[in-house]
Design a protein around this motif. Structure first.
Motif, short mmCIF file in Angstrom:
data_model
loop_
_atom_site.label_atom_id
_atom_site.label_comp_id
_atom_site.label_asym_id
_atom_site.label_seq_id
_atom_site.Cartn_x
_atom_site.Cartn_y
_atom_site.Cartn_z
N VAL A 177 0.92 -0.84 0.09
CA VAL A 177 0.08 -0.16 -0.16
C VAL A 177 1.03 0.95 0.13
CG1 VAL A 177 -1.78 1.32 1.30
CG2 VAL A 177 -2.09 -0.97 1.32
N ALA A 178 1.92 1.86 0.76
CA ALA A 178 2.92 2.76 0.33
C ALA A 178 3.24 2.81 -0.70
CB ALA A 178 4.32 2.10 2.21
N VAL A 179 3.86 1.72 -0.68
CA VAL A 179 4.64 1.79 -2.32
C VAL A 179 3.70 2.46 -3.30
CG1 VAL A 179 6.35 0.30 -4.00
CG2 VAL A 179 6.52 0.55 -1.84
N LEU A 180 2.71 1.69 -3.79
CA LEU A 180 1.31 2.07 -4.75
C LEU A 180 0.77 3.26 -4.55
CD1 LEU A 180 -0.52 1.36 -6.29
CD2 LEU A 180 -1.93 0.33 -4.79
N LEU A 181 0.84 4.34 -3.19
CA LEU A 181 0.29 5.76 -2.65
C LEU A 181 1.74 6.69 -2.81
CD1 LEU A 181 -1.23 7.41 -1.44
CD2 LEU A 181 -0.23 6.92 0.58
N VAL A 182 2.98 5.82 -2.84
CA VAL A 182 3.80 6.89 -3.38
C VAL A 182 3.93 6.91 -4.37
CG1 VAL A 182 6.87 7.22 -3.08
CG2 VAL A 182 5.44 6.72 -0.91
N VAL A 183 4.14 6.15 -5.37
CA VAL A 183 4.18 6.34 -6.74
C VAL A 183 3.23 6.61 -7.60
CG1 VAL A 183 4.18 4.95 -8.72
CG2 VAL A 183 5.59 3.97 -6.47
N GLY B 208 2.17 14.81 -8.37
CA GLY B 208 3.58 16.02 -7.80
C GLY B 208 3.58 16.21 -9.31
N PHE B 209 4.18 15.46 -9.52
CA PHE B 209 5.20 15.52 -11.38
C PHE B 209 3.58 16.29 -12.21
CE2 PHE B 209 6.49 14.97 -15.70
CZ PHE B 209 7.74 14.91 -15.69
N VAL C 67 -0.20 14.27 -2.08
CA VAL C 67 -1.10 13.49 -1.49
C VAL C 67 -2.67 13.96 -1.87
CG1 VAL C 67 -1.90 11.75 -0.34
CG2 VAL C 67 1.00 12.40 0.50
N GLU C 68 -3.15 13.29 -2.78
CA GLU C 68 -4.66 13.67 -2.96
C GLU C 68 -5.43 12.10 -2.24
OE1 GLU C 68 -5.45 13.87 -7.57
OE2 GLU C 68 -3.88 15.56 -7.79
N TRP C 69 -6.31 12.71 -1.98
CA TRP C 69 -7.50 11.85 -0.92
C TRP C 69 -8.16 10.78 -1.63
CZ3 TRP C 69 -4.63 11.21 3.30
CH2 TRP C 69 -3.90 12.66 4.07
N HIS C 70 -8.34 11.15 -2.86
CA HIS C 70 -9.47 10.02 -3.58
C HIS C 70 -8.18 8.56 -4.07
CE1 HIS C 70 -7.51 11.33 -7.64
NE2 HIS C 70 -7.76 12.48 -7.52
#
Length: 423
Positions: free
Chosen positions: A42-48, A54-55, A384-387
């Motif tokens: 979950v962390a890796v997916l959220l960071v990517v 952000g890009f 980080v977008e909450w959706h």
């Protein structure tokens, strides 16, 4: 009462791991690994996804700092009577600013330098006082100011990467060479004009910093022989995400006969590729979460096998198969819930501090991960977008819940007599 019993027993099994029945620590270790797998997936997916967000946001903001929200021009190569057109557009709703421009390609040569110090460039002629109402180029000036551009003085403002390529700085001179030349008996000679550099800007996007230059509008009209015409008008609107619709409505109000463009069409390939990459990365990295969910299946299968005698006793005391099913579903759901929440927290913290982490690694290994020539920017922003958080959390938790069904169903089918006979 039955629901309370199921919840209490499920929590007890989750806390105890493999210690209750046999003292086998292996099951507890596998359970911890499954939980860690869900957290990391979950962390890796959220960071990517946060990096992709952000890009995209950084790319959009930097593009809009130097590119107008929309442009309106005549159907030909130039737009005559632009002063009247500017007044009419300025009175339209949703329009915050209008500025004329002349834009043509040319070549810049360093004054008195060899052939290697030349570069193609997009020269943008503008009125400084009106240009700053449409774009935010003034905020990106490293040296000098935009209002240093005066008509007839042939001053020029360059991007910092272009200045480096030409080995020039503020106060130096460059020669602009235009393909539109004069035909003589000796052949075609290109038109040339000497400019003095009065400013250098840095947008942070290599495409603009390397290939863009500003001069005064009247100087551009003389250089490119536009007369009193301009290439078109640049617009700043109150809603950048409705730029296409607003620009089309303005063109209709003007009566037609104008070519309309907006920032979403000019850079459509950028944002289309980002959206496609984001979707593909989500699907690919979701496989990491799927592997962690399969680990939950393996963990619960071993837990069910280890606790067959406990299940048999519960069935003998009157517990229904449905209650046994609920106990093990609850245990798997707890692994999924804690893993998903832990992954969201870890991924959010990493995303918020990603730039600091990257800069620390670059300093540690004495390297630079982001080449602006390839990625259009030198930093690695994350948003980080909450959706996205909700989507990732829902999918990960749902996969973990589905993974509990087979082990729980197998536990509910345990026959007490056979289980006790084996023990």
């Amino acid at each position: 009462m039955n629901r309370f019993f199921e919840i209490m027993l499920g929590l007890r099994y989750f806390r105890a791991g493999g210690r209750m029945a046999t003292g086998n620590r292996f099951i507890s270790v596998i359970s911890s690994i499954s939980l860690a797998g869900v957290i990391l997936g979950v962390a890796v997916l959220l960071v990517v996804l946060s990096v992709m967000n952000g890009f995209e946001r950084e790319l959009r903001d930097r593009i809009l700092d130097i590119t107008a929200h929309a442009t309106i021009s005549g159907m030909g190569s130039s737009t005559p009577d632009w002063q009247q057109l500017q007044q009419r557009i300025q009175s339209q709703p949703h329009v915050l600013g209008v500025a004329p421009y002349v834009e043509q390609q040319a070549m810049l040569l360093s004054s008195g330098s060899n052939e290697s110090t030349n570069s193609g460039v997009m020269i943008h002629g503008a009125l400084p006082d009106e240009e700053v109402r449409v774009v935010h180029i003034e905020q990106h000036m490293k040296q000098g100011r935009m209002d240093s551009l005066h008509a007839g003085e042939y001053h020029i403002v360059l991007g910092d990467e272009l200045a480096k390529a030409l080995h020039v700085n503020v106060g130096d001179q460059v020669i602009a060479v235009v393909a539109q030349g004069a035909v003589t008996a000796a052949g075609i000679f290109p038109r040339m004009r000497r400019f003095t550099i009065t400013g250098i800007f840095h947008v942070g996007m290599y495409e603009y910093d390397r290939n863009f230059a500003y001069i005064h509008l009247q100087d551009a009209q003389r250089l490119f022989r536009f007369g009193d015409s301009v290439s078109g008008l640049r617009l700043k609107l109150d809603d950048v995400f409705k730029a296409q619709q607003i620009a089309v409505n303005i063109a209709r109000e003007l009566g037609g006969g104008y070519y309309v463009d907006d920032w979403t069409r000019k850079h459509a390939n950028f944002f289309r590729s980002i959206a496609m990459t984001k979707s593909m990365m989500f699907l690919i990295l979701l496989l990491v979460v799927a592997v962690a969910a399969f680990n939950v299946v393996a963990t619960l299968v071993m837990v069910v096998k280890d606790k067959q005698s406990d299940i048999a006793i519960l069935r003998t005391l009157g517990s229904s198969p449905r209650s046994v099913l609920a106990v093990f579903i609850l245990q798997g759901m707890l692994i999924g819930l804690i893993g998903t929440m832990g992954g969201i927290v870890l991924g959010t913290v990493l995303s918020w501090n990603l730039e600091s982490i990257i800069h620390g690694l670059e300093h540690l290994f004495n390297t630079h991960f982001m080449d602006a020539k390839l990625y259009f920017m030198s930093d690695l922003p994350a948003c980080v977008e909450w959706h996205d958080v909700l989507k990732i959390g829902s999918v990960a938790f749902g996969m973990c819940c589905v993974s509990t069904l087979y082990p729980a169903w197998r536990a509910a089918r345990t026959e007490p007599a056979k289980a006790l006979r084996r023990d």
